[in-house]
Design an enzyme around this catalytic site. Structure first.
Site, PDB file in Angstrom:
ATOM      1  CE  LYS A 110     -13.707   5.907   1.202  1.00 52.40           C
ATOM      2  NZ  LYS A 110     -12.779   5.937   2.350  1.00 52.40           N
TER       3      LYS A 110
ATOM      4  CG  HIS B  70      -1.971  -0.957   1.273  1.00 54.71           C
ATOM      5  ND1 HIS B  70      -3.223  -0.714   0.760  1.00 54.71           N
ATOM      6  CD2 HIS B  70      -1.992  -2.219   1.747  1.00 54.71           C
ATOM      7  CE1 HIS B  70      -3.973  -1.783   0.941  1.00 54.71           C
ATOM      8  NE2 HIS B  70      -3.247  -2.713   1.536  1.00 54.71           N
TER       9      HIS B  70
ATOM     10  CB  THR C 275     -10.050   4.919  -0.847  1.00 50.76           C
ATOM     11  OG1 THR C 275      -9.530   5.288   0.434  1.00 50.76           O
ATOM     12  CG2 THR C 275      -9.368   3.655  -1.324  1.00 50.76           C
TER      13      THR C 275
ATOM     14  CE  LYS D 265      -6.194  14.040   0.388  1.00 51.70           C
ATOM     15  NZ  LYS D 265      -6.341  12.876  -0.442  1.00 51.70           N
ATOM     16  NE  ARG D 266      -3.113   9.717   9.890  1.00 55.06           N
ATOM     17  CZ  ARG D 266      -2.904   9.033  11.006  1.00 55.06           C
ATOM     18  NH1 ARG D 266      -3.875   8.349  11.557  1.00 55.06           N
ATOM     19  NH2 ARG D 266      -1.725   9.055  11.606  1.00 55.06           N
TER      20      ARG D 266
ATOM     21  CE  LYS E 274      -2.080  10.706   3.086  1.00 54.37           C
ATOM     22  NZ  LYS E 274      -2.852   9.848   2.162  1.00 54.37           N
TER      23      LYS E 274
HETATM   24  O1  DL6 Z   1      -4.672   1.095  -0.362  1.00 62.48           O
HETATM   25  C1  DL6 Z   1      -5.343   1.856   0.587  1.00 62.48           C
HETATM   26  C2  DL6 Z   1      -4.565   3.112   0.901  1.00 62.48           C
HETATM   27  C3  DL6 Z   1      -4.199   3.911  -0.334  1.00 62.48           C
HETATM   28  O2  DL6 Z   1      -5.368   4.344  -0.960  1.00 62.48           O
HETATM   29  C4  DL6 Z   1      -3.339   5.103   0.057  1.00 62.48           C
HETATM   30  O3  DL6 Z   1      -2.882   5.758  -1.094  1.00 62.48           O
HETATM   31  C5  DL6 Z   1      -2.159   4.634   0.886  1.00 62.48           C
HETATM   32  O4  DL6 Z   1      -1.431   5.746   1.364  1.00 62.48           O
HETATM   33  C6  DL6 Z   1      -2.677   3.818   2.067  1.00 62.48           C
HETATM   34  N1  DL6 Z   1      -1.573   3.344   2.877  1.00 62.48           N
HETATM   35  C7  DL6 Z   1      -1.693   3.293   4.204  1.00 62.48           C
HETATM   36  C8  DL6 Z   1      -0.549   2.852   5.024  1.00 62.48           C
HETATM   37  N2  DL6 Z   1       0.620   2.714   4.260  1.00 62.48           N
HETATM   38  N3  DL6 Z   1       1.392   1.837   4.347  1.00 62.48           N
HETATM   39  N4  DL6 Z   1       2.088   1.025   4.426  1.00 62.48           N
HETATM   40  O5  DL6 Z   1      -2.733   3.597   4.774  1.00 62.48           O
HETATM   41  O6  DL6 Z   1      -3.410   2.710   1.605  1.00 62.48           O
END
Ligand code: DL6
Length: 801
Positions: A651, A357, A647, A540-541, A546
């Site tokens: 949404k 990921h 994601t 988002k985080r 980002k």
């Molecule tokens: O695959 C789900 C999500 C992606 O949509 C994001 O782009 C990605 O940053 C996130 N990754 C995490 C943790 N990362 N690691 N290892 O949340 O996954």
């Protein structure tokens, strides 16, 4: 078998069952019931309906002895359960009526439903969406995870700074959970390895119990109800030291028990701190050990021959967190079951698959060899043996290529000896997948390139998706109702490609008017600013890649234009939402600065009616469901080549927001589908960003060359926002790791294009409808279908209704 009595779903039957539950399970009466009593009673009544389906599901799945999909994930962000379970069980209306008949307001009762925050962000929410789709597609599946006592921290702001508070999410008890203390597993740690009769025997030095409970995971529009099984660490009775307790040494008496139970105490916030790394490793092994024993137990219910294991079991490793499952299954098969190494290895490889990921090298997990060897001595031996096999294959394919051998080894030798979990993951699985086209392409050409050279057919892409039930139907009842009335059906909820039928309605003025109205009322319901203003959303985080800081520079520029009397943009509400990892100071500085800018802008009469900055604290799934339907503009502005997929972008698109974004992650696929005319593109693409990063990049050149950029940064530096943000400005000017300044002008110009588009409301609405109409691909049902075709090769088991 024994026939189940079906529970009725008429309002009357539902109310009767609620009353029974209130008396018999809650132990109270209508007259003295509190709101919490009403909530829990309602939850139990809904849960009973799903439990009945669960029983039918379990029977049908057992009967067909299928290939199971097991999803192993350290994180699940399941979101609030009540509204989902009411919808999926078809009892929303009956429940409303029953509550009202007992004198309760349904909205007040729904507000008591606390979401289990057992994840950090995208990875955890993806896990929840996949479980939803697995059940909806009738795939026999179980999710395995950890039942953390404290979920992701509750974010508060104090003087604009992020403060983390513990999230005791199950303080009142969790009515959705089924504890199963009789299914407890024993997990070992530390100790040493003996040899007995030619077999290795691990003698753990510490033993902890794993107690499972499960939550129901209903499918939508089907009878199937799967489960997610979560493990909680419990101490052995023997760890309580009664002698010490009797001697008044209360703390000492419980110290071993506390240490054991700490394993599932807190969701580990992220890996940016060194402290607690061993605890994190313990959590990972705890999850893996409990889950594999459970998987093996389930396999044995219907099968006796180990040869069938791989064909009956597909275990998905959600990132590297559960990758210790590979050596653990080898240990079970070789040491405990007596299989020979090669036989065990072929079963292990057939069983596991791995999803990566990230592209951030720092997010690829590694563990100090010493620590792993101390905590799990036998597993380290097994990892060495796996490594020997891997390196032999590399040497024979690439003779003399010593560098390659060094890069691919499961063990990094210098400067510190570390076990590389991603290398282990690729080596011990059938397939490795990335989560968007660009991500998979970059994975196979950069981070995992050597592995791709060796085993090209072991890589696949599976672009992420989101649950349309959760993120359209539940989050946006207004948009959903309009979609259904426009299409004349609600089959789109289980076949999202049918949204394409909305395209034809863009020509219908009254449909456009209704669409606008629905978006407007979602904004009014959110209550953060004028519903007529453009709702510009970045949720988002917080992470520098980002680039919330880029959005903030844009806000400052707009504010400065207003102050200079030269503002020609449209009224905007800019909404930020998200948490920063507690130890990630640079991200926390950005949060602090956003709040300082928000305070200045929102208090300035000059900005009133033109610009407002909202930053509601504690962004989570509950809040996301309120914000997403209200968004007009979706900010997806990461530095290209850094966001694996995203994601939230999906949404927001599905809810009719237009994206302003870079060519990163799944943005590319979104733009390809919605059309370049309906997407605001800006910035460097991944190759250009990489090239710039690899050269002598000078952020100050951009500062000097662009008056507005310079003014924005100078305002921060001169203390215009209460003296907050010096560190943010300094880091941008000195390093600018994520090319914020390089992309600033292109971004600000693209935002002018957004303003121009917003002025033509009718055309904007057409674009908004087209975004929804063309985003059907981003359903997690499609994602699961791709996993089934490319990776899991499991088939549905239909359950009689
Ligand atoms: O695959 C789900 C999500 C992606 O949509 C994001 O782009 C990605 O940053 C996130 N990754 C995490 C943790 N990362 N690691 N290892 O949340 O996954």
């Amino acid at each position: 078998g024994v026939e189940l009595r079906s529970l009725g779903n008429t309002p009357d039957e539902f109310r009767q069952d609620m009353l029974s539950n209130l008396y018999y399970r809650r132990g109270t009466t209508v007259e003295s019931a509190s709101a919490q009593d009403a909530y829990e009673t309602l939850a139990l009544t809904v849960r009973d309906r799903l439990a009945e389906r669960r029983a039918r599901t379990a029977a049908a799945q057992y009967e067909s002895n299928p290939r199971w999909v097991y999803y192993l994930s350290a994180e699940y962000l399941l979101g609030p359960q009540l509204e989902q379970n009411l919808l999926y069980s078809g009892t929303s209306e009956a429940a409303h009526k029953a509550l009202e008949a007992c004198g309760f307001k349904p909205e007040e009762i729904a507000a008591l439903d606390v979401e289990p925050g057992l994840g950090n962000g995208g990875l955890g929410r993806l896990a929840a969406c996949l479980l939803d789709s697995l059940a909806t597609l009738d795939i026999p599946a179980v999710g395995y995870g950890i039942r953390y006592d404290l979920g992701i921290f509750r974010q508060e702001f104090q003087d604009g700074r992020q403060i983390e508070r513990p999230d005791d999410w199950a303080f009142q008890g969790d009515p959705w959970e089924f504890p199963a203390p009789d299914d407890v597993q024993t997990v070992g740690f530390y100790g040493h390895v003996d040899e007995r009769d030619g077999r290795k025997v691990w003698q753990p030095g510490e033993v902890v119990l794993g107690e499972p409970s499960h939550l129901l995971v209903p499918g939508y529009g089907t009878t199937t109800v799967n489960i997610v099984r979560l493990w909680r660490a419990r101490a052995h009775q023997a760890s309580f030291d009664l002698t010490r307790f009797s001697a008044g040494q209360y703390a000492e008496a419980v110290q071993d028990a506390v240490r054991a139970e700490n394993i599932s105490k807190v969701l580990y916030p992220d890996d940016s701190t060194a402290a607690g790394r061993e605890l994190r490793l313990k959590q990972q092994y705890f999850l893996v050990s409990c889950s594999l024993r459970d998987i093996v137990r389930r396999f044995r219910l219907r099968n006796s021959d180990w040869d069938a294991f791989g064909s009956k079991t597909a275990i998905q490793l959600n990132d590297t967190h559960p990758v210790l499952a590979i050596p653990e299954l080898m240990r079970l098969l070789v040491d405990e079951e007596g299989l020979d190494w090669d036989h065990a290895w072929s079963l292990v490889r057939q069983t596991f698959n791995y999803t990566c990921h990230t592209l951030l090298p720092e997010a690829l997990e590694t563990w100090p060899v010493d620590m792993l060897g101390r905590l799990l001595p036998r597993h380290l031996e097994i990892i060495y043996l796996i490594n020997a096999g891997l390196l032999e294959e590399v040497r024979s394919r690439f003779p003399g290529d010593i560098d390659r051998v060094r890069r691919m080894s499961l063990i990094q030798e210098t400067p510190e000896r570390l076990v590389r979990m991603a290398n282990l993951a690729v080596t011990g699985t059938t397939m490795t997948n990335g989560v968007a086209e660009l991500h998979t392409q970059l994975l196979t050409s950069t981070v995992l390139r050597d592995f791709h050279d060796l085993w090209p057919s072991r890589f696949a892409n599976v672009t992420n998706g989101v649950s349309p039930r959760r993120f359209v139907r539940l989050a946006s009842p207004g948009i959903s109702a309009l979609i259904s009335s426009g299409l004349g059906h609600d089959r789109w909820l289980t076949d999202l490609s049918l949204l394409s039928g909305l395209e034809a309605l863009t020509g219908d003025a009254s449909f456009r008017e209704q669409w606008r109205e629905v978006k407007r009322s979602a904004k009014a319901a959110l209550g953060l600013g004028d519903p007529g203003a453009l709702m510009d959303v970045m949720i988002k985080r917080f992470h520098e890649y980002k680039r919330q800081q880029l959005k903030l520079l844009h806000v400052i520029t707009l504010y400065q234009r207003i102050k200079a009397g030269g503002y020609d943009g449209v009224p905007r509400t800019v909404l930020f939402g998200g948490k920063a990892a507690p130890a990630y100071q640079a991200a926390k500085n950005i949060i602090h600065l956003i709040n300082a800018v928000a305070a200045a802008v929102n208090a300035d009469p000059a900005a009133a009616g033109l610009l407002r900055v909202a930053f509601p604290a504690n962004y989570n799934i509950t809040l996301a469901e309120h914000i997403i339907p209200a968004a007009d503009l979706s900010e997806q502005i990461s530095m290209a080549g850094k966001e694996a997929s995203g994601t939230g972008n999906m949404k927001l698109t599905l809810n009719g927001a237009l994206t302003i974004g870079t060519l990163d992650g799944a943005n590319i696929e979104i733009r390809d589908r919605v059309g370049a005319d309906n997407f605001f593109l800006f910035g460097l693409d991944a190759p250009a960003a990489l090239a710039l990063r690899s050269g002598p990049y000078q952020p100050r050149d951009h500062y000097h060359a662009d008056d507005e950029l310079r003014a924005a940064l100078d305002a921060i530096r001169s203390g215009a926002f209460g003296g907050v943000g010096h560190d943010v400005a300094a880091s941008l000017l000195d390093r600018d790791e994520y090319l914020t300044l390089a992309d600033y002008r292109s971004y600000v110009d693209a935002q002018a294009g957004v303003d121009a588009a917003w002025r033509d409301q009718d055309h904007w609405t057409t674009m908004s409808i087209l975004n929804t109409a063309r985003a059907g691909f981003f359903s997690s049902d499609r994602t699961v279908t791709d996993y089934l075709d490319r990776i899991w090769h499991a088939t549905p088991v239909r359950v009689e209704g």
